[in-house]
Structure formats: C-alpha cells, structure tokens
Design a protein around this motif. Structure first.
Motif, PDB file in Angstrom:
ATOM      1  N   GLU A  14       0.856  -1.186   0.000  1.00  0.00           N
ATOM      2  CA  GLU A  14       0.000   0.000   0.000  1.00  0.00           C
ATOM      3  C   GLU A  14       0.889   1.233   0.000  1.00  0.00           C
ATOM      4  O   GLU A  14       2.029   1.186   0.448  1.00  0.00           O
ATOM      5  CB  GLU A  14      -0.892   0.017   1.239  1.00  0.00           C
ATOM      6  N   SER A  15       0.330   2.332  -0.498  1.00  0.00           N
ATOM      7  CA  SER A  15       1.098   3.573  -0.490  1.00  0.00           C
ATOM      8  C   SER A  15       0.178   4.762  -0.294  1.00  0.00           C
ATOM      9  O   SER A  15      -1.019   4.691  -0.540  1.00  0.00           O
ATOM     10  CB  SER A  15       1.892   3.727  -1.794  1.00  0.00           C
ATOM     11  N   GLU A  16       0.784   5.827   0.183  1.00  0.00           N
ATOM     12  CA  GLU A  16       0.129   7.126   0.311  1.00  0.00           C
ATOM     13  C   GLU A  16       1.049   8.103  -0.398  1.00  0.00           C
ATOM     14  O   GLU A  16       2.260   7.953  -0.345  1.00  0.00           O
ATOM     15  CB  GLU A  16       0.012   7.546   1.779  1.00  0.00           C
ATOM     16  N   ARG A  17       0.475   9.102  -1.032  1.00  0.00           N
ATOM     17  CA  ARG A  17       1.334  10.084  -1.703  1.00  0.00           C
ATOM     18  C   ARG A  17       0.690  11.453  -1.698  1.00  0.00           C
ATOM     19  O   ARG A  17      -0.472  11.593  -1.366  1.00  0.00           O
ATOM     20  CB  ARG A  17       1.664   9.649  -3.118  1.00  0.00           C
ATOM     21  N   ASP A  18       1.507  12.424  -2.093  1.00  0.00           N
ATOM     22  CA  ASP A  18       1.087  13.824  -2.159  1.00  0.00           C
ATOM     23  C   ASP A  18       0.559  14.314  -0.820  1.00  0.00           C
ATOM     24  O   ASP A  18      -0.515  14.905  -0.724  1.00  0.00           O
ATOM     25  CB  ASP A  18       0.032  14.029  -3.256  1.00  0.00           C
ATOM     26  N   SER A  19       1.348  14.071   0.216  1.00  0.00           N
ATOM     27  CA  SER A  19       0.984  14.540   1.549  1.00  0.00           C
ATOM     28  C   SER A  19       0.842  16.058   1.524  1.00  0.00           C
ATOM     29  O   SER A  19       1.790  16.765   1.213  1.00  0.00           O
ATOM     30  CB  SER A  19       2.054  14.132   2.559  1.00  0.00           C
ATOM     31  N   GLN A  20      -0.349  16.538   1.837  1.00  0.00           N
ATOM     32  CA  GLN A  20      -0.613  17.975   1.793  1.00  0.00           C
ATOM     33  C   GLN A  20       0.026  18.668   2.988  1.00  0.00           C
ATOM     34  O   GLN A  20       0.047  18.131   4.090  1.00  0.00           O
ATOM     35  CB  GLN A  20      -2.116  18.232   1.780  1.00  0.00           C
ATOM     36  N   ASP A  21       0.558  19.859   2.754  1.00  0.00           N
ATOM     37  CA  ASP A  21       1.174  20.672   3.802  1.00  0.00           C
ATOM     38  C   ASP A  21       2.304  19.930   4.506  1.00  0.00           C
ATOM     39  O   ASP A  21       2.505  20.079   5.699  1.00  0.00           O
ATOM     40  CB  ASP A  21       0.128  21.119   4.828  1.00  0.00           C
ATOM     41  N   SER A  22       3.036  19.159   3.756  1.00  0.00           N
ATOM     42  CA  SER A  22       4.116  18.358   4.306  1.00  0.00           C
ATOM     43  C   SER A  22       5.293  18.348   3.348  1.00  0.00           C
ATOM     44  O   SER A  22       5.120  18.460   2.137  1.00  0.00           O
ATOM     45  CB  SER A  22       3.625  16.924   4.523  1.00  0.00           C
ATOM     46  N   GLY A  81       5.528  10.870   0.147  1.00  0.00           N
ATOM     47  CA  GLY A  81       4.638   9.739   0.364  1.00  0.00           C
ATOM     48  C   GLY A  81       5.287   8.633   1.169  1.00  0.00           C
ATOM     49  O   GLY A  81       6.456   8.713   1.555  1.00  0.00           O
ATOM     50  N   ARG A  82       4.472   7.582   1.402  1.00  0.00           N
ATOM     51  CA  ARG A  82       4.912   6.428   2.180  1.00  0.00           C
ATOM     52  C   ARG A  82       4.516   5.145   1.473  1.00  0.00           C
ATOM     53  O   ARG A  82       3.450   5.067   0.850  1.00  0.00           O
ATOM     54  CB  ARG A  82       4.260   6.414   3.562  1.00  0.00           C
TER      55      ARG A  82
END
Length: 165
Positions: free
Chosen positions: A52-60, A64-65
């Motif tokens: 799994e992944s997360e991306r485009d972390s807002q205000d960070s 991504g992870r």
C-alpha cells in the motif's frame, strides 16, 4: 553504499532552503511520482507482496509512504518507507515513524530483521534514494529554517518529512 552521519547532515543542510519549506525550488511532482512508482514496484517484487502507499501529503515536506505488509516480512511487522520531496531522501522504519527509536531498537525488540532492512536499503540505493536513519532524523534540527511555529522540538524529520503548515 551507506553514507556517514557527517555526510548525511551536510546533505540535509545543503537541501535546507528556508524560503521553501514544503518542496524545493525545482520540484518536479511528475518525476518524483515516477520514481516513487518504481520504488513501489521494486519493493513489491522483492517482498513478493502488494504494498500500500500514500502520496502527495498535503502541507508536508514528505512526498509519500510505502507500506510493506507485515505478512511479507520475516518478523511479521510492517516496514514503512517514507520519501521526502527533497533530494530523494528516504527513511525506513518498523511499523511507523516514531514507533521505535530507530531500526537498531526495532531489531533489538525482534520486530525488524536485518535481511528485510537490507532488502529495502538496497532497493533505495539502486533507485537513487538516500536513506537517512531514523535516529539521525530524530536529532535536533540545526538549520536556517524557522520550524519553531510548527514543532516544539524541531528535528531533521520535522524539516524533511513532517507537516510544516
């Protein structure tokens, strides 16, 4: 190749632009995204499991992870790879950033196997990422950016992976 703490600190100081806290001047979201996709594919192949992944972390300042699932690791603990928007910096940790004081403590606690860590570190190096140990990222921030409004104890992790707004 593992970089020394001195070399990593020099690199982070070089990347630290107080005028650009969230992303560097010549940030190319598409290019970072392609590299991140390549890292996901590589980790999925190496661990023989979907990640799994997360991306485009807002205000960070974190891009991504990627989560290597617990069932794909030797110790049964997921591995999280965090990627910064700055200079292809990356962090590897067991379970979540801050869950352990670093990979050494996670290994001592029996939740991170050195073979799994080596697999991730090799993928990062071969794909052009610079892995920065969590222990170093958690050290006190000593750069030119004004991070105090965003954290009571700014660290290098705050600067290159944390929420800064």
């Amino acid at each position: 190749m593992t970089l020394s703490e001195t070399t990593l600190l020099a690199l982070m100081r070089e990347l630290d632009d107080p005028e650009r806290l969230e992303q560097p001047l010549h940030y190319d979201r598409a290019e970072i995204g392609l590299a991140f996709d390549g890292l996901i594919r590589r980790l999925e192949a190496d661990f023989e499991a979907p990640c799994e992944s997360e991306r485009d972390s807002q205000d960070s300042s974190e891009y991504g992870r990627i989560h290597v699932p617990a069932e794909a690791t030797i110790c049964g603990t997921r591995i999280v790879v965090c990627v910064s928007k700055f200079g292809s910096l990356a962090e590897v940790c067991a379970d979540n950033p801050g869950a352990y004081l670093g990979t050494e403590e996670a290994r001592e606690e029996g939740v991170l196997d050195m073979a799994d860590l080596a697999t991730v570190e090799q993928a990062l190096a071969e794909l052009g990422y610079v892995s920065v140990p969590e222990e170093l990222l958690e050290s006190d921030y000593e750069g030119p950016s004004a991070l105090e409004p965003f954290a009571t104890r700014p660290t290098w992790w705050t600067r290159f992976f944390g929420t800064i707004w």
